[in-house]
Scaffold this active site. Structure first.
Site, PDB file in Angstrom:
ATOM      1  N   ASP A  62      -5.814 178.566  16.811  1.00 31.79           N
ATOM      2  CA  ASP A  62      -7.222 178.765  17.558  1.00 31.79           C
ATOM      3  C   ASP A  62      -7.193 179.898  18.553  1.00 31.79           C
ATOM      4  O   ASP A  62      -6.152 180.466  18.929  1.00 31.79           O
ATOM      5  CB  ASP A  62      -7.352 177.035  18.508  1.00 31.79           C
ATOM      6  CG  ASP A  62      -6.084 176.873  18.985  1.00 31.79           C
ATOM      7  OD1 ASP A  62      -4.872 177.489  19.289  1.00 31.79           O
ATOM      8  OD2 ASP A  62      -5.954 175.483  19.264  1.00 31.79           O
ATOM      9  N   ASN A 130      -4.345 162.416  24.191  1.00 31.58           N
ATOM     10  CA  ASN A 130      -5.466 161.560  23.665  1.00 31.58           C
ATOM     11  C   ASN A 130      -5.376 161.610  22.085  1.00 31.58           C
ATOM     12  O   ASN A 130      -6.233 161.392  21.221  1.00 31.58           O
ATOM     13  CB  ASN A 130      -6.907 162.022  24.030  1.00 31.58           C
ATOM     14  CG  ASN A 130      -7.297 163.636  23.652  1.00 31.58           C
ATOM     15  OD1 ASN A 130      -6.417 164.228  23.100  1.00 31.58           O
ATOM     16  ND2 ASN A 130      -8.344 163.961  23.877  1.00 31.58           N
ATOM     17  N   HIS A 132      -5.238 164.620  20.330  1.00 27.55           N
ATOM     18  CA  HIS A 132      -5.773 165.577  19.592  1.00 27.55           C
ATOM     19  C   HIS A 132      -4.755 166.457  18.904  1.00 27.55           C
ATOM     20  O   HIS A 132      -3.663 166.685  19.359  1.00 27.55           O
ATOM     21  CB  HIS A 132      -6.714 166.603  20.595  1.00 27.55           C
ATOM     22  CG  HIS A 132      -5.991 167.176  21.744  1.00 27.55           C
ATOM     23  ND1 HIS A 132      -6.405 167.343  23.002  1.00 27.55           N
ATOM     24  CD2 HIS A 132      -4.643 167.759  21.531  1.00 27.55           C
ATOM     25  CE1 HIS A 132      -5.674 168.076  23.634  1.00 27.55           C
ATOM     26  NE2 HIS A 132      -4.643 168.490  22.858  1.00 27.55           N
ATOM     27  N   GLU A 137     -10.744 167.257  19.172  1.00 29.76           N
ATOM     28  CA  GLU A 137     -10.784 166.181  19.883  1.00 29.76           C
ATOM     29  C   GLU A 137     -11.043 164.806  19.346  1.00 29.76           C
ATOM     30  O   GLU A 137     -11.546 164.822  18.040  1.00 29.76           O
ATOM     31  CB  GLU A 137     -11.468 166.390  20.978  1.00 29.76           C
ATOM     32  CG  GLU A 137     -11.224 167.487  21.817  1.00 29.76           C
ATOM     33  CD  GLU A 137      -9.987 167.497  22.760  1.00 29.76           C
ATOM     34  OE1 GLU A 137      -9.391 166.306  22.927  1.00 29.76           O
ATOM     35  OE2 GLU A 137      -9.624 168.425  23.258  1.00 29.76           O
TER      36      GLU A 137
HETATM   37  P1  PGA Z   1       1.224 171.346  25.046  1.00 24.76           P
HETATM   38  O1  PGA Z   1      -0.307 170.802  24.365  1.00 24.76           O
HETATM   39  O2  PGA Z   1       1.941 171.945  24.302  1.00 24.76           O
HETATM   40  O3  PGA Z   1       0.845 172.264  26.458  1.00 24.76           O
HETATM   41  O4  PGA Z   1       1.878 170.182  25.606  1.00 24.76           O
HETATM   42  C1  PGA Z   1      -0.266 170.297  23.412  1.00 24.76           C
HETATM   43  C2  PGA Z   1      -1.528 170.119  22.792  1.00 24.76           C
HETATM   44  O5  PGA Z   1      -2.262 169.606  23.733  1.00 24.76           O
HETATM   45  O6  PGA Z   1      -1.833 170.066  21.650  1.00 24.76           O
END
Ligand code: PGA
Length: 241
Positions: A62, A130, A132, A137
């Site tokens: 992304d 959550n 995701h 999401e």
């Molecule tokens: P993080 O995020 O590596 O900063 O914990 C992971 C994500 O939200 O996919």
């Protein structure tokens, strides 16, 4: 799903590195890469290894819409700083966040074509609290392809600490869809810390539902989940080894 539990994120990074190194030795040519704090222990292992990446292609999950590649909050910049400057690849792809300002749909279809032309051998993932995966999401359709995701007000507010003003914070991102992620031959998901434990449990033990995007991974034939003790804390013992 294969589940590996290690003492801490450094050991998890080393376990993930072993999988990537073996895959590359066995002919993997395209790596699906990710940003955020989760991939860093793996990237550190890659950098200190004597593995050569200049025959490999990478495809990132992304990018923010509207940030130039030299903005230090862009995912292009993150990948340069944390991996590519030290381990050059033959070719690297990250969605074009500037072109996406005017043509998110065009950029998305181009990115789908890039993934089609460069089928991902090993996809690296993190997971959100959550459930995701990337910016997909809860509620994102499992058959989604690359698309523009509007960021929630909470995310925009949380990100504003990295920008001069809240108006400079990107309002959307271009993100691989769940179907793109599922098209990878092999998937390695890392999660660290107690704040990921509930999402990890739902991903592994819960029903497969679009309300928990990562639960779709139960349907993939080759997924390895690598957890530190804290992220594994809520898992039923039968899943730990
Ligand atoms: P993080 O995020 O590596 O900063 O914990 C992971 C994500 O939200 O996919």
């Amino acid at each position: 799903m294969k589940i590996i539990v290690r003492a801490d994120s450094t050991e998890c990074g080393a376990a993930a590195y072993e999988i990537f190194a073996k895959g590359i030795k066995n002919g993997a040519k395209v790596l699906g890469l990710a940003t955020g704090s989760t991939p860093l222990p793996l990237y550190k292992e890659m950098i200190k290894s004597n593995l050569n990446f200049d025959n490999l292609t990478s495809v990132n999950l992304d990018e923010y819409v509207g940030l130039p590649v030299d903005n230090d909050q862009s995912y292009h910049y993150f990948m340069q700083e944390n991996l590519f400057n030290k381990k050059p690849f033959k070719k690297t792809y990250v969605p074009d966040g500037i072109k996406a300002v005017d043509d998110p749909e065009g950029v998305s279809r181009e990115y789908d074509q890039i993934i089609k032309d460069n089928p991902i051998d090993i996809q690296l993932l993190g997971i959100g609290r959550n459930g995701h995966i990337a910016f997909n999401e809860p509620g994102t359709p499992f058959d989604s392809l690359t698309h523009e995701v509007k960021l929630t007000d909470n995310t925009i507010k949380a990100n504003s600490r990295f920008f001069a003003s809240i108006d400079d914070v990107p309002k959307s991102a271009i993100c691989m869809g769940i179907a793109n992620i599922m098209s990878a031959k092999k998937i390695v998901l890392l999660a660290f810390g107690e704040n990921k434990a509930a999402a990890v449990k739902k991903m592994i033990e819960g029903p497969v539902t679009e309300e928990v995007p990562a639960s779709v991974l139960q349907k993939h034939p080759d997924v390895t989940v690598i957890l530190d003790q804290a992220a594994a804390a809520e898992l039923d013992d039968k899943y730990k080894n």
